[in-house]
Design a protein around this motif. Structure first.
Motif: not given
Ligand code: THU
Length: 133
Positions: A95, A98, A102, A117-118
């Motif tokens: 994070r 990111s 991401t 996705t993150l």
């Protein structure tokens, strides 16, 4: 070889180099930075168990040393029936670097099992922006 295939091959190589004598669970991680450069890491365990580090940590260190701070996508690779998704601490570590969109590719040696996705993995997250007044 396209970039994802290259990342998968690098992750296999990283898994093979992992130092995981205690868990026996080897993990490889490969970051594609926004610059397009690729960075690999593996988990490195320690006889003092909590001192071990995750594969994602190694890849993030290599990325920062390489002059990049934005993760476009990351491959996380491990064996087993269950998906090897990044641990909670590593979600937060990703994070930090990111960007919107991401992507985290959860993989085994054969390839991608699930891409998320993150933001899906770590919703409503706390990041560097939170510290800006
Ligand atoms: N591990 C990683 O490298 N990344 C993760 O996201 C999950 C766990 C490692 C840490 C430890 O060496 C082994 O897997 C078992 O937990």
């Amino acid at each position: 070889m396209n970039t994802l295939e290259e990342m998968l091959q690098m992750a296999r190589d990283a898994m093979d180099k992992a130092y995981a004598p205690y868990s026996g669970f080897s993990v490889g991680a490969v970051i594609k930075a926004q610059s397009g450069k690729l960075y690999a890491g593996c988990n490195v365990e320690n006889a003092s168990y909590p001192a071990g580090s995750c594969a994602e940590q190694g890849a993030i260190s290599a990325m920062v040393l390489g002059g990049d701070t934005k993760i476009q996508e990351i491959v996380v690779m491990g064996n087993g029936e269950q998906l090897v998704s990044p641990c909670g601490s590593c979600r937060q570590r990703i994070r930090e670097f990111s960007i919107p969109g991401t992507v985290v590719h959860i993989c085994d040696r054969n390839g991608v099992r699930k891409s998320m996705t993150l933001d899906e993995l770590l919703p409503v997250s706390f990041g560097p922006e939170n510290l800006k007044g």
